[in-house]
Design a protein around this motif. Sequence first.
Motif, PDB file in Angstrom:
ATOM      1  N   ILE A  30      -7.318   0.272  38.852  1.00 35.17           N
ATOM      2  CA  ILE A  30      -5.914  -0.135  38.873  1.00 35.17           C
ATOM      3  C   ILE A  30      -5.337   0.036  40.269  1.00 35.17           C
ATOM      4  O   ILE A  30      -4.604  -0.831  40.777  1.00 35.17           O
ATOM      5  CB  ILE A  30      -5.108   0.681  37.843  1.00 35.17           C
ATOM      6  N   THR A  31      -5.679   1.149  40.917  1.00 38.60           N
ATOM      7  CA  THR A  31      -5.195   1.397  42.284  1.00 38.60           C
ATOM      8  C   THR A  31      -5.705   0.341  43.248  1.00 38.60           C
ATOM      9  O   THR A  31      -4.959  -0.154  44.103  1.00 38.60           O
ATOM     10  CB  THR A  31      -5.659   2.790  42.764  1.00 38.60           C
ATOM     11  N   LEU A  32      -6.965  -0.029  43.120  1.00 35.50           N
ATOM     12  CA  LEU A  32      -7.554  -1.049  43.991  1.00 35.50           C
ATOM     13  C   LEU A  32      -6.835  -2.381  43.822  1.00 35.50           C
ATOM     14  O   LEU A  32      -6.510  -3.058  44.816  1.00 35.50           O
ATOM     15  CB  LEU A  32      -9.041  -1.208  43.674  1.00 35.50           C
ATOM     16  N   MET A  33      -6.558  -2.764  42.586  1.00 37.42           N
ATOM     17  CA  MET A  33      -5.856  -4.020  42.331  1.00 37.42           C
ATOM     18  C   MET A  33      -4.438  -3.979  42.888  1.00 37.42           C
ATOM     19  O   MET A  33      -3.941  -4.963  43.427  1.00 37.42           O
ATOM     20  CB  MET A  33      -5.844  -4.311  40.826  1.00 37.42           C
ATOM     21  N   ARG A  34      -3.783  -2.811  42.757  1.00 34.28           N
ATOM     22  CA  ARG A  34      -2.434  -2.658  43.310  1.00 34.28           C
ATOM     23  C   ARG A  34      -2.463  -2.796  44.830  1.00 34.28           C
ATOM     24  O   ARG A  34      -1.611  -3.461  45.428  1.00 34.28           O
ATOM     25  CB  ARG A  34      -1.865  -1.297  42.918  1.00 34.28           C
ATOM     26  N   ASN A  35      -3.468  -2.198  45.464  1.00 34.16           N
ATOM     27  CA  ASN A  35      -3.596  -2.282  46.921  1.00 34.16           C
ATOM     28  C   ASN A  35      -3.890  -3.700  47.391  1.00 34.16           C
ATOM     29  O   ASN A  35      -3.595  -4.063  48.528  1.00 34.16           O
ATOM     30  CB  ASN A  35      -4.690  -1.336  47.412  1.00 34.16           C
ATOM     31  N   HIS A  36      -4.476  -4.507  46.518  1.00 34.06           N
ATOM     32  CA  HIS A  36      -4.777  -5.901  46.845  1.00 34.06           C
ATOM     33  C   HIS A  36      -3.606  -6.825  46.520  1.00 34.06           C
ATOM     34  O   HIS A  36      -3.731  -8.053  46.622  1.00 34.06           O
ATOM     35  CB  HIS A  36      -6.029  -6.358  46.110  1.00 34.06           C
ATOM     36  N   GLY A  37      -2.490  -6.224  46.101  1.00 31.02           N
ATOM     37  CA  GLY A  37      -1.291  -7.016  45.884  1.00 31.02           C
ATOM     38  C   GLY A  37      -1.155  -7.647  44.518  1.00 31.02           C
ATOM     39  O   GLY A  37      -0.309  -8.532  44.330  1.00 31.02           O
ATOM     40  N   VAL A  38      -1.970  -7.218  43.545  1.00 29.17           N
ATOM     41  CA  VAL A  38      -1.857  -7.769  42.193  1.00 29.17           C
ATOM     42  C   VAL A  38      -0.577  -7.248  41.557  1.00 29.17           C
ATOM     43  O   VAL A  38      -0.330  -6.031  41.530  1.00 29.17           O
ATOM     44  CB  VAL A  38      -3.076  -7.380  41.326  1.00 29.17           C
ATOM     45  N   LYS A  39       0.254  -8.139  41.057  1.00 30.02           N
ATOM     46  CA  LYS A  39       1.555  -7.763  40.504  1.00 30.02           C
ATOM     47  C   LYS A  39       1.398  -6.953  39.216  1.00 30.02           C
ATOM     48  O   LYS A  39       0.489  -7.186  38.426  1.00 30.02           O
ATOM     49  CB  LYS A  39       2.389  -9.009  40.230  1.00 30.02           C
ATOM     50  N   GLY A  40       2.314  -6.031  39.031  1.00 27.89           N
ATOM     51  CA  GLY A  40       2.369  -5.275  37.782  1.00 27.89           C
ATOM     52  C   GLY A  40       1.467  -4.066  37.716  1.00 27.89           C
ATOM     53  O   GLY A  40       1.445  -3.366  36.699  1.00 27.89           O
ATOM     54  N   MET A  41       0.691  -3.794  38.779  1.00 27.94           N
ATOM     55  CA  MET A  41      -0.266  -2.694  38.720  1.00 27.94           C
ATOM     56  C   MET A  41       0.411  -1.324  38.753  1.00 27.94           C
ATOM     57  O   MET A  41      -0.118  -0.355  38.217  1.00 27.94           O
ATOM     58  CB  MET A  41      -1.279  -2.806  39.858  1.00 27.94           C
ATOM     59  N   GLY A  42       1.597  -1.233  39.379  1.00 19.62           N
ATOM     60  CA  GLY A  42       2.341   0.018  39.364  1.00 19.62           C
ATOM     61  C   GLY A  42       2.753   0.382  37.947  1.00 19.62           C
ATOM     62  O   GLY A  42       2.580   1.526  37.508  1.00 19.62           O
ATOM     63  N   GLU A  43       3.292  -0.595  37.227  1.00 23.13           N
ATOM     64  CA  GLU A  43       3.679  -0.376  35.837  1.00 23.13           C
ATOM     65  C   GLU A  43       2.461  -0.094  34.972  1.00 23.13           C
ATOM     66  O   GLU A  43       2.521   0.729  34.052  1.00 23.13           O
ATOM     67  CB  GLU A  43       4.422  -1.601  35.299  1.00 23.13           C
ATOM     68  N   LEU A  44       1.358  -0.761  35.276  1.00 20.95           N
ATOM     69  CA  LEU A  44       0.137  -0.552  34.506  1.00 20.95           C
ATOM     70  C   LEU A  44      -0.368   0.885  34.667  1.00 20.95           C
ATOM     71  O   LEU A  44      -0.808   1.510  33.701  1.00 20.95           O
ATOM     72  CB  LEU A  44      -0.941  -1.542  34.940  1.00 20.95           C
ATOM     73  N   MET A  45      -0.296   1.415  35.893  1.00 23.08           N
ATOM     74  CA  MET A  45      -0.722   2.785  36.123  1.00 23.08           C
ATOM     75  C   MET A  45       0.164   3.764  35.352  1.00 23.08           C
ATOM     76  O   MET A  45      -0.338   4.740  34.761  1.00 23.08           O
ATOM     77  CB  MET A  45      -0.698   3.108  37.618  1.00 23.08           C
ATOM     78  N   GLN A  46       1.454   3.507  35.341  1.00 24.91           N
ATOM     79  CA  GLN A  46       2.355   4.362  34.572  1.00 24.91           C
ATOM     80  C   GLN A  46       1.995   4.334  33.091  1.00 24.91           C
ATOM     81  O   GLN A  46       1.984   5.368  32.411  1.00 24.91           O
ATOM     82  CB  GLN A  46       3.807   3.907  34.770  1.00 24.91           C
ATOM     83  N   PHE A  47       1.710   3.140  32.597  1.00 23.39           N
ATOM     84  CA  PHE A  47       1.327   3.002  31.193  1.00 23.39           C
ATOM     85  C   PHE A  47       0.041   3.770  30.914  1.00 23.39           C
ATOM     86  O   PHE A  47      -0.078   4.445  29.889  1.00 23.39           O
ATOM     87  CB  PHE A  47       1.144   1.521  30.836  1.00 23.39           C
ATOM     88  N   TRP A  48      -0.929   3.671  31.849  1.00 22.64           N
ATOM     89  CA  TRP A  48      -2.208   4.367  31.643  1.00 22.64           C
ATOM     90  C   TRP A  48      -1.985   5.884  31.552  1.00 22.64           C
ATOM     91  O   TRP A  48      -2.555   6.552  30.675  1.00 22.64           O
ATOM     92  CB  TRP A  48      -3.185   4.040  32.774  1.00 22.64           C
ATOM     93  N   PHE A  49      -1.148   6.425  32.431  1.00 22.68           N
ATOM     94  CA  PHE A  49      -0.872   7.850  32.398  1.00 22.68           C
ATOM     95  C   PHE A  49      -0.194   8.251  31.086  1.00 22.68           C
ATOM     96  O   PHE A  49      -0.447   9.336  30.537  1.00 22.68           O
ATOM     97  CB  PHE A  49      -0.019   8.278  33.584  1.00 22.68           C
ATOM     98  N   LEU A  50       0.658   7.386  30.553  1.00 27.37           N
ATOM     99  CA  LEU A  50       1.305   7.672  29.273  1.00 27.37           C
ATOM    100  C   LEU A  50       0.288   7.749  28.138  1.00 27.37           C
ATOM    101  O   LEU A  50       0.468   8.515  27.189  1.00 27.37           O
ATOM    102  CB  LEU A  50       2.355   6.598  28.956  1.00 27.37           C
ATOM    103  N   THR A  51      -0.773   6.962  28.235  1.00 28.31           N
ATOM    104  CA  THR A  51      -1.798   6.986  27.177  1.00 28.31           C
ATOM    105  C   THR A  51      -2.637   8.247  27.239  1.00 28.31           C
ATOM    106  O   THR A  51      -3.369   8.559  26.300  1.00 28.31           O
ATOM    107  CB  THR A  51      -2.742   5.767  27.280  1.00 28.31           C
TER     108      THR A  51
END
Length: 209
Positions: free
Chosen positions: A186-207
């Motif tokens: 997820i971090t790699l995709m966020r660093n590559h500019g893929v949209k929504g990865m910040g929110e996705l990481m937050q969701f993953w931590f919630l799980t």
Amino acid sequence: MGVNRGATVEEAVLYSRRRRRHRMGLLNDIEAELNIIAEKLRPEKKDVSLWRGRCRSSLHLRHGGCCVMPKVPAVGPERIDTTCALCKSAPETRNHLFFMCAYSSQIWEHIARGILCGSYTNVWSEIVSIIGDETMERKRLFCVRYAFQAVLYAVWRERNKIIHGDKLLPLTTLKRMIDKGIRNKITLMRNHGVKGMGELMQFWFLTRV
């Protein structure tokens, strides 16, 4: 990876012109496994095709990423014992290995229960139905698909290690490795500019709670 989709493992190891380094960490893990196989592969042994699905260099929600879907091989002359290599207490079938085995079920539950909540299951047919549900919330669907493939690959790798005389990783270690691998992706995709990865990481931590 430079491997024909219809290639056998032997052809992938011995005869293909593969790229040795990849941007995707999962592909580098597969490369490492192929190198291990290369050391142990005997030319006279009959091989079977284990490549299925679509392999792409980047993750795509629709296909759930790089599809690593191993088939549990039919019992042949090299492995007469059909007992599960992980739990030693039941016949090794696809449905048992993924994820009803006492070892693999703990890994799957640790990674997937927080994502699926009340829909959690370790029954293969039900899991396949869930990851094919396009009506599911996109973040949840992405995470369960990627978690499925990450756990699938990890369990298959540990199963093969046992067959080749190696030791299983402790459950706590393997759980931590899979979780870290998913976060790294997820971090790699966020660093590559893929949209929504910040929110996705937050969701993953919630799980993980």
